[in-house]
Write an enzyme that holds these catalytic residues in place. Structure first.
Site, mmCIF file in Angstrom:
data_model
loop_
_atom_site.group_PDB
_atom_site.id
_atom_site.type_symbol
_atom_site.label_atom_id
_atom_site.label_comp_id
_atom_site.label_asym_id
_atom_site.label_seq_id
_atom_site.Cartn_x
_atom_site.Cartn_y
_atom_site.Cartn_z
ATOM 1 N N TRP A 80 4.819 32.368 16.505
ATOM 2 C CA TRP A 80 4.655 31.979 14.984
ATOM 3 C C TRP A 80 4.074 32.949 14.220
ATOM 4 O O TRP A 80 4.173 32.933 13.003
ATOM 5 C CB TRP A 80 4.097 30.426 15.027
ATOM 6 C CG TRP A 80 2.788 30.500 15.711
ATOM 7 C CD1 TRP A 80 2.598 29.963 17.099
ATOM 8 C CD2 TRP A 80 1.555 30.827 15.184
ATOM 9 N NE1 TRP A 80 1.220 29.960 17.374
ATOM 10 C CE2 TRP A 80 0.400 30.416 16.333
ATOM 11 C CE3 TRP A 80 0.955 31.595 14.320
ATOM 12 C CZ2 TRP A 80 -0.862 30.815 16.381
ATOM 13 C CZ3 TRP A 80 -0.248 32.008 14.008
ATOM 14 C CH2 TRP A 80 -1.106 31.414 14.962
ATOM 15 N N GLY B 17 4.489 36.700 23.023
ATOM 16 C CA GLY B 17 3.588 35.351 23.020
ATOM 17 C C GLY B 17 2.352 35.524 23.954
ATOM 18 O O GLY B 17 1.973 36.498 24.262
ATOM 19 N N GLU C 132 -9.307 35.990 23.217
ATOM 20 C CA GLU C 132 -8.623 36.408 22.190
ATOM 21 C C GLU C 132 -8.526 35.150 20.941
ATOM 22 O O GLU C 132 -8.154 34.115 21.190
ATOM 23 C CB GLU C 132 -7.089 36.481 22.281
ATOM 24 C CG GLU C 132 -6.094 36.666 21.295
ATOM 25 C CD GLU C 132 -4.768 36.740 21.697
ATOM 26 O OE1 GLU C 132 -4.341 36.133 22.319
ATOM 27 O OE2 GLU C 132 -3.974 37.658 21.250
ATOM 28 N N GLU D 28 5.444 41.100 25.378
ATOM 29 C CA GLU D 28 4.475 41.504 24.562
ATOM 30 C C GLU D 28 3.557 40.358 24.454
ATOM 31 O O GLU D 28 3.730 39.517 23.839
ATOM 32 C CB GLU D 28 5.186 41.935 23.196
ATOM 33 C CG GLU D 28 6.073 43.035 23.146
ATOM 34 C CD GLU D 28 5.653 44.514 23.462
ATOM 35 O OE1 GLU D 28 4.338 44.506 23.299
ATOM 36 O OE2 GLU D 28 5.993 45.270 23.463
ATOM 37 N N CYS E 238 -1.447 39.953 16.839
ATOM 38 C CA CYS E 238 -1.968 40.376 18.109
ATOM 39 C C CYS E 238 -2.739 41.960 18.231
ATOM 40 O O CYS E 238 -3.559 42.139 19.021
ATOM 41 C CB CYS E 238 -0.839 40.691 19.130
ATOM 42 S SG CYS E 238 0.573 41.887 18.337
ATOM 43 N N LYS F 136 14.940 32.033 20.441
ATOM 44 C CA LYS F 136 14.471 30.867 20.173
ATOM 45 C C LYS F 136 13.051 31.209 19.736
ATOM 46 O O LYS F 136 12.231 31.855 20.313
ATOM 47 C CB LYS F 136 14.062 30.289 21.816
ATOM 48 C CG LYS F 136 13.490 28.913 21.184
ATOM 49 C CD LYS F 136 12.703 28.438 22.561
ATOM 50 C CE LYS F 136 11.157 28.741 22.529
ATOM 51 N NZ LYS F 136 10.658 28.220 21.196
HETATM 52 P P1 NAD Z 1 2.917 30.959 23.092
HETATM 53 O O1 NAD Z 1 2.856 31.857 24.392
HETATM 54 O O2 NAD Z 1 2.292 29.693 22.873
HETATM 55 O O3 NAD Z 1 4.512 30.781 22.535
HETATM 56 C C1 NAD Z 1 5.470 31.824 22.230
HETATM 57 C C2 NAD Z 1 6.890 31.355 22.542
HETATM 58 O O4 NAD Z 1 7.228 30.802 23.966
HETATM 59 C C3 NAD Z 1 7.247 30.191 21.678
HETATM 60 O O5 NAD Z 1 8.396 30.106 21.165
HETATM 61 C C4 NAD Z 1 6.935 28.885 22.586
HETATM 62 O O6 NAD Z 1 8.101 27.647 22.369
HETATM 63 C C5 NAD Z 1 7.761 29.748 23.981
HETATM 64 N N1 NAD Z 1 7.312 28.980 25.278
HETATM 65 C C6 NAD Z 1 6.329 28.211 25.434
HETATM 66 N N2 NAD Z 1 6.316 27.807 26.831
HETATM 67 C C7 NAD Z 1 7.340 28.333 27.337
HETATM 68 C C8 NAD Z 1 7.893 28.478 28.602
HETATM 69 N N3 NAD Z 1 7.314 27.822 29.612
HETATM 70 N N4 NAD Z 1 8.799 28.946 29.080
HETATM 71 C C9 NAD Z 1 9.384 29.911 27.922
HETATM 72 N N5 NAD Z 1 9.044 29.900 26.654
HETATM 73 C C10 NAD Z 1 7.898 28.994 26.224
HETATM 74 O O7 NAD Z 1 2.468 31.944 21.836
HETATM 75 P P2 NAD Z 1 2.079 31.520 20.352
HETATM 76 O O8 NAD Z 1 0.856 30.724 20.168
HETATM 77 O O9 NAD Z 1 3.267 31.250 19.826
HETATM 78 O O10 NAD Z 1 1.819 33.262 19.830
HETATM 79 C C11 NAD Z 1 0.418 33.541 19.992
HETATM 80 C C12 NAD Z 1 0.339 34.661 20.920
HETATM 81 O O11 NAD Z 1 1.304 35.786 21.125
HETATM 82 C C13 NAD Z 1 -1.111 35.092 21.203
HETATM 83 O O12 NAD Z 1 -1.518 35.304 22.484
HETATM 84 C C14 NAD Z 1 -0.651 36.768 20.546
HETATM 85 O O13 NAD Z 1 -1.555 37.574 20.888
HETATM 86 C C15 NAD Z 1 0.752 36.605 21.144
HETATM 87 N N6 NAD Z 1 1.247 38.084 20.398
HETATM 88 C C16 NAD Z 1 1.690 38.949 20.882
HETATM 89 C C17 NAD Z 1 2.170 40.141 20.450
HETATM 90 C C18 NAD Z 1 2.544 41.484 20.796
HETATM 91 O O14 NAD Z 1 3.181 42.350 20.336
HETATM 92 N N7 NAD Z 1 1.757 41.919 22.216
HETATM 93 C C19 NAD Z 1 2.579 39.853 18.948
HETATM 94 C C20 NAD Z 1 2.341 38.578 18.244
HETATM 95 C C21 NAD Z 1 1.709 37.852 19.106
#
Ligand code: NAD
Length: 492
Positions: free
Chosen positions: A151, A226, A386, A248, A284, A175
């Site tokens: 998000w 994520g 984090e 990522e 991130c 998604k």
């Molecule tokens: P999240 O891992 O909770 O969710 C990410 C996505 O995965 C969402 O679309 C979610 O619905 C989906 N998801 C959840 N469970 C799943 C499953 N079991 N199988 C497949 N998909 C699933 O992350 P968030 O809270 O949306 O984002 C924050 C995180 O993202 C932080 O840890 C941040 O550091 C990371 N992030 C990393 C980068 C990078 O480039 N390295 C960039 C932005 C954010």
């Protein structure tokens, strides 16, 4: 300024699909206001989207790279024309300040244009003549890509995947996160309209949809951004059919401030403060722990607070003076608060930073006043976790060996920054375990879409951006034509 809620739809095989179940997205500034509704797609709809992408890939109807570039350029133009409208929607559903939402779209366009300009170089086959004969190396599309995004930067973290995947000839099901599904759905819609049906599909929802996207045998590659814990589930789900993967993930990026950093350099302090708190700290690749050489620690903290009080202005994301809006969702507010509380209970000093321009919004909206944490222990959760919110611990260090060890003992290694005399900072940077290290700047200011981006250790697998990012959507196929057809090592 409340507006009518909007509704976005899933896109499956070029059709907008209406669903019964929806996800409701509120405005983090005024949580009682519903910004819009996204579909809460089912497993069956997700399978339909994957099938559509699979059939579009098999049809090969759009295999010409020039055509793909033309289509993407038309989509880019549409995104440019719609920037103001989409930025407003993003700001309203996400909570990020309007300038920040526009910046996100600008970075997305920059990358999409880079991808258009460089894809031909990346997919052009290489012909080699050598002493053993000839070799042709081709860079072919992989197949159906499942893209799953978070998000915090929903548009740029989706276009970072859509552009290279489609330009190199793959098809996709995207998604987005249920915490910011609206603006990215609009962007996906305008790109999908420029491509044949089935090439770019969109579904919304939570883990159920995510699990299908990561385990369905027709999916050949997963492009995920994520959290690290979610990535562990994804790796397991994908292992059954050994999918290609770009991950990522989370980070606990450090800023290291060396003894030769000039604490009176106001522009440098502005860069540091902004890069610590941009998007309310929900990036991130921003510093989540700051280590300062003990010889300048006190002076640095004083100047940091001065700079923060000048440049951090919290309030309504649509107000032109506001630099930081609310946090995106309630869970995140609670999580960051719990880390700050824990630090306080352990004896740390928590100092509020910045000006609150709209105090009337603070209690109702998902706001958190930015804070500085002093006196935490090196291994307290506020330092090693984090936080992903508007708080940062500053800690002293005594020598380079100590700070490099503190930096590198983290399970993460996404980005980092070193601040001080340039040559000295580069020497330190070279010993740091991270995918990117920025010198005298940090966060998106230090990002360059022409070069690969990604994490080491548990911050990720593979790279996005740059030509490497484009290439990660191709399979290398080597065709050998040996001069001699003898079998030299095998007895006659
Ligand atoms: P999240 O891992 O909770 O969710 C990410 C996505 O995965 C969402 O679309 C979610 O619905 C989906 N998801 C959840 N469970 C799943 C499953 N079991 N199988 C497949 N998909 C699933 O992350 P968030 O809270 O949306 O984002 C924050 C995180 O993202 C932080 O840890 C941040 O550091 C990371 N992030 C990393 C980068 C990078 O480039 N390295 C960039 C932005 C954010």
């Amino acid at each position: 300024m409340a507006t009518e809620p909007i509704t976005v739809h899933a896109i499956i095989n070029g059709e907008k699909i209406k669903t019964e179940k929806t996800i409701q997205r509120e405005n983090p500034t005024h949580p009682e206001e519903i910004v819009g509704y996204a579909p809460n797609n089912t497993k069956e709809e997700t399978i339909q989207a994957i099938d559509a992408a699979f059939n579009a890939f098999k049809s090969g109807a759009w295999s010409d790279v020039n055509e793909r570039i033309d289509r993407m350029k038309r989509a880019i133009q549409k995104l440019k024309d719609a920037t103001d409208e989409i930025a407003e929607l993003l700001s309203r559903e996400h909570g990020k300040a309007l300038y920040d939402a526009k910046g996100e779209i600008a970075i997305s366009i920059m990358w999409m244009e880079f991808a258009c300009d460089h894809v031909k170089k990346v997919v052009t086959p290489e012909m080699k003549e050598h002493e053993n004969g000839k070799t042709i190396i081709t860079f072919d599309p992989i197949g159906v890509v499942s893209a799953i995004t978070p998000w915090n930067y929903p548009i740029s973290l989706s276009t970072i995947k859509i552009a290279p995947a489609l330009l190199t000839g793959n098809t996709m099901v995207l998604k987005p996160s249920p915490f910011a599904p609206l603006a990215v759905s609009r962007v996906t819609e305008l790109i999908a309209d420029e491509f044949p049906p089935g090439v770019l599909n969109l579904v919304n929802g939570g883990a159920e949809v995510g699990i299908e996207l990561t385990s369905n045998p027709k999916v050949a590659k997963i492009a995920f951004t994520g959290g690290t814990n979610t990535a562990k589930h994804i790796m397991k789900a994908a292992s059954e059919t050994i999918k290609k993967m770009t991950l990522e993930l989370g980070g606990n990026d450090a800023a290291i401030v060396l003894e030769d950093f000039d604490v009176n350099d106001e522009r440098a302090l502005r860069r540091m403060v902004i890069s610590n708190f941009l998007t309310a700290g929900q990036i991130c690749m921003i510093a989540k722990r700051v280590y300062v050489h003990r010889s300048i620690y006190d002076a640095f903290v004083e100047k940091y607070i001065e700079a923060a009080n000048k440049w951090i202005r919290v309030g309504d994301p649509f107000h032109p003076d506001v630099t930081i809006g609310p946090v995106n969702n309630k869970n995140q507010v609670e999580y960051v608060k719990s880390l700050i509380e824990d630090a306080k209970n352990k004896g740390a000093k928590v100092i509020p930073l910045g000006k609150v321009l709209h105090p009337e919004l603070m209690d109702n909206g998902y706001f958190l006043q930015p804070t500085l944490v002093l006196g935490a222990d090196y291994h307290d959760p506020i330092v090693v976790e984090e936080q992903f919110g508007p708080t940062v611990p500053i800690l002293p260090f005594d020598d380079e060996e100590q700070v490099i060890e503190l930096h590198n003992e983290s399970i993460y290694g996404l980005t980092s920054s070193v601040w001080g005399e340039e040559e000295h900072a580069i020497r330190v940077a070279r010993r740091i375990e991270a995918g990117t290290t920025m010198i005298n700047t940090a966060a998106v200011q230090g990002l360059d879409v022409r070069f690969p981006f990604g994490g080491v250790k548990q911050s990720g697998v593979g790279r996005e951006y740059g030509e490497e990012g484009l290439k990660s959507y191709t399979e290398t196929h080597v065709i050998n034509i040996p001069k001699s057809l003898e079998l030299p090592y095998i007895p006659e």
